[in-house]
Design a protein around this motif. Sequence first.
Motif, PDB file in Angstrom:
ATOM      1  N   SER A 160      34.880  35.534  41.750  1.00 58.74           N
ATOM      2  CA  SER A 160      33.633  36.246  41.441  1.00 58.74           C
ATOM      3  C   SER A 160      32.550  35.272  41.003  1.00 58.74           C
ATOM      4  O   SER A 160      32.831  34.307  40.295  1.00 58.74           O
ATOM      5  CB  SER A 160      33.864  37.259  40.318  1.00 58.74           C
ATOM      6  N   PRO A 161      31.290  35.537  41.386  1.00 57.92           N
ATOM      7  CA  PRO A 161      30.200  34.649  41.004  1.00 57.92           C
ATOM      8  C   PRO A 161      29.871  34.753  39.514  1.00 57.92           C
ATOM      9  O   PRO A 161      30.097  35.787  38.884  1.00 57.92           O
ATOM     10  CB  PRO A 161      29.023  35.151  41.845  1.00 57.92           C
ATOM     11  N   THR A 162      29.342  33.656  38.976  1.00 58.04           N
ATOM     12  CA  THR A 162      28.983  33.636  37.551  1.00 58.04           C
ATOM     13  C   THR A 162      27.568  34.172  37.322  1.00 58.04           C
ATOM     14  O   THR A 162      27.153  34.356  36.182  1.00 58.04           O
ATOM     15  CB  THR A 162      29.050  32.200  36.994  1.00 58.04           C
TER      16      THR A 162
ATOM     17  N   ASN B  92      29.993  37.863  33.245  1.00 55.25           N
ATOM     18  CA  ASN B  92      29.407  38.209  34.555  1.00 55.25           C
ATOM     19  C   ASN B  92      30.503  38.299  35.612  1.00 55.25           C
ATOM     20  O   ASN B  92      30.531  39.231  36.414  1.00 55.25           O
ATOM     21  CB  ASN B  92      28.401  37.143  34.992  1.00 55.25           C
ATOM     22  N   GLN B  93      31.382  37.281  35.626  1.00 62.78           N
ATOM     23  CA  GLN B  93      32.478  37.300  36.601  1.00 62.78           C
ATOM     24  C   GLN B  93      33.319  38.564  36.443  1.00 62.78           C
ATOM     25  O   GLN B  93      33.679  39.206  37.426  1.00 62.78           O
ATOM     26  CB  GLN B  93      33.367  36.063  36.422  1.00 62.78           C
TER      27      GLN B  93
ATOM     28  N   HIS C  63      31.455  41.502  37.853  1.00 60.80           N
ATOM     29  CA  HIS C  63      31.529  41.474  39.324  1.00 60.80           C
ATOM     30  C   HIS C  63      32.903  41.944  39.801  1.00 60.80           C
ATOM     31  O   HIS C  63      33.015  42.690  40.768  1.00 60.80           O
ATOM     32  CB  HIS C  63      31.278  40.056  39.845  1.00 60.80           C
TER      33      HIS C  63
ATOM     34  N   MET D 101      38.749  36.830  38.981  1.00 65.15           N
ATOM     35  CA  MET D 101      37.693  36.157  38.216  1.00 65.15           C
ATOM     36  C   MET D 101      37.221  34.924  38.977  1.00 65.15           C
ATOM     37  O   MET D 101      36.027  34.684  39.127  1.00 65.15           O
ATOM     38  CB  MET D 101      38.210  35.741  36.835  1.00 65.15           C
ATOM     39  N   LYS D 102      38.187  34.147  39.463  1.00 70.60           N
ATOM     40  CA  LYS D 102      37.858  32.911  40.179  1.00 70.60           C
ATOM     41  C   LYS D 102      37.005  33.214  41.407  1.00 70.60           C
ATOM     42  O   LYS D 102      36.093  32.470  41.752  1.00 70.60           O
ATOM     43  CB  LYS D 102      39.156  32.197  40.591  1.00 70.60           C
TER      44      LYS D 102
ATOM     45  N   LYS E  99      28.681  33.569  31.639  1.00 71.32           N
ATOM     46  CA  LYS E  99      29.236  33.424  32.983  1.00 71.32           C
ATOM     47  C   LYS E  99      30.545  34.201  33.150  1.00 71.32           C
ATOM     48  O   LYS E  99      30.736  34.902  34.144  1.00 71.32           O
ATOM     49  CB  LYS E  99      29.468  31.943  33.293  1.00 71.32           C
ATOM     50  N   SER E 100      31.448  34.052  32.198  1.00 70.56           N
ATOM     51  CA  SER E 100      32.755  34.693  32.391  1.00 70.56           C
ATOM     52  C   SER E 100      32.644  36.219  32.323  1.00 70.56           C
ATOM     53  O   SER E 100      33.343  36.929  33.059  1.00 70.56           O
ATOM     54  CB  SER E 100      33.785  34.167  31.391  1.00 70.56           C
TER      55      SER E 100
END
Length: 570
Positions: A191-193, A82-83, A86, A188-189, A79-80
């Motif tokens: 951005s989607p995971t 990916n963020q 993105h 980061m916050k 997830k991170s």
Amino acid sequence: MDKLMPSAGDHQLQNYEQMRDSFTWSDVEPVFSWYKSGKVNAAYECIDRHAADGKGDQTALLYSDKNRNESHTFEELRKSTNQAAHMFKKIGIQKGDRVFVFMPRSPELYIALLGIIKAGAVAGPLFEAFMKEAVRARLEDSEAVSIVTTPELLERIPYDELPDLKKIVLVGESEYPDKRFYSFYDEMKASPTDGNAIEWMDREDGMILHYTSGSTGKPKGVYHVHNAMIQHYQTAKWVLDLKEDDIYWCTADPGWVTGTSYGIFGPWLNGVTNVVRGGRFSPEDWYGTIEQHGVTVWYSAPTAFRMLMSAPKHALENADISSLRHVLSVGEPLNPEVVRWGMEAYGHRIHDTWWMTETGAMLICNYPSEPIKPGSMGKPIPGIKAAILDNQGNEMPPHEMGHLAIKSGWPSQMRSIWKNEAKFKDYFYFKGWYVSGDTAYRDEEGYFWFQGRNDDVINTAGERVGPFEIESKLVEHPAVAEAGVIGKPDELRGEIIKAFISLNDGYTFTDELKTEIQTFIKSELSAHAVPREIEFKKQLPKTRSGKIMRRVLKAWELDEPAGDLSTMDD
Ligand code: WTA
């Protein structure tokens, strides 16, 4: 010393001789996704593949330093990263762009680096100790478009003088001087995971650009592609002997190739728990890290082992390092004495491995299932042909010293030197061979023995330093007229940097001046480039065309004959 025989147990490389004769690199490919799709991304193979295979809850990263103690599972890193991917896409990073990471080791560094690769950009890791001019040289040469850094390191990036550098991502609280700046945590916050984070790449697309030093000219950008993962994966299996439940620790920083090939790709491609320790070396902290995390496989470097060897005994006595089962070394010659001490202190053989930034992954190694001859780098991995060549490029018989060369065409081989075709071609001077610049010999049993460099590259504490960069900086100091820099043998660090300088009119050589020059190099280049010794000479030995003869300086230093002096100026 006699051979050290292998320990009992199941090892990932069981039958070296047989594998050497039967293995081909294409045997490894079905592990990865491109086998099905034709497209690939090394960051996906490191992280997402394991999450998809039901290993999402397994710990991928164990991070510790003085203030932080964190663990991240493969699913969390999926997830991170990916963020992060993105985020890079959102700020405009495109496939093939060079994006640098310049910060101390931390989970954020690893997430950012994998995010860059997921986004299809080329990651450029920069060691945190680099100062302004070293940073500038690398960002300029690579035409980097973006950098991830901390507010503390920002003053070392001359961003106003780097027109290509349009996006600066800051990890930490800070003011944002202008629109070029982004907050890592905020972006980061936001951005989607999930979603389409991953850019699917061809195996020959760029992945990582590591700058390293040669003996002449500026640092070279060694360019690696996604395809390198084949060898990262396989050598981590065979040589690091990684198995699913291992806790693995590579002590190298990602600013150096060991810290990416075997601090990121090797372990994670194998789905293994990877330990990262932040902060500086100390015997207590290092043994404490092994104890705290129950490290089973440990990859470090000769200078570190020598420092541990000379550390007070209680450092080792106070720690429980019984979890260790496999210990390895890289980066400089591993003295037989250190191997002997390792047997006593740890009860383990220290397995030497040989490779280079340019080779991308291990090539000549000692294996857990094979006897070790202390002082030897071991034997070529299956799939690799290594040889000793004479000055005409002919293979030499056992026990004769010559150029250590590798038959060109292995998976993790560099694909170019960034924007420098001529430098790239230099390595392939003998047709079909990659010539390493190291001299070595091979014995009748196929073990290789390192003898030295045959150029002026300095290896200090396992870090490769080019004399040219230091010389160029030295002569920028107002007092220095000319400078020649050599590596001087040193018990602890392998080599230290020694500079010979002549002075401009009006200057005298004093201790103050020496310290001033050292501080100058430290503040402009980096601490590890500082000449520990500086010697004043009225004149430096030069060729008639004005080139400083480092070879002669070295001979003077070592009190050896200087060899052919016919090109020397009177
Ligand atoms: C030296 C580090 C002796 C060698 C992975 C090589 C070694 C250079 C060994 C590459 C070893 C590396 N024994 N010398 N086991 N491993 N070297 O690019 O001179 O930082 O050419 O890559 O380090 O350094 P680099």
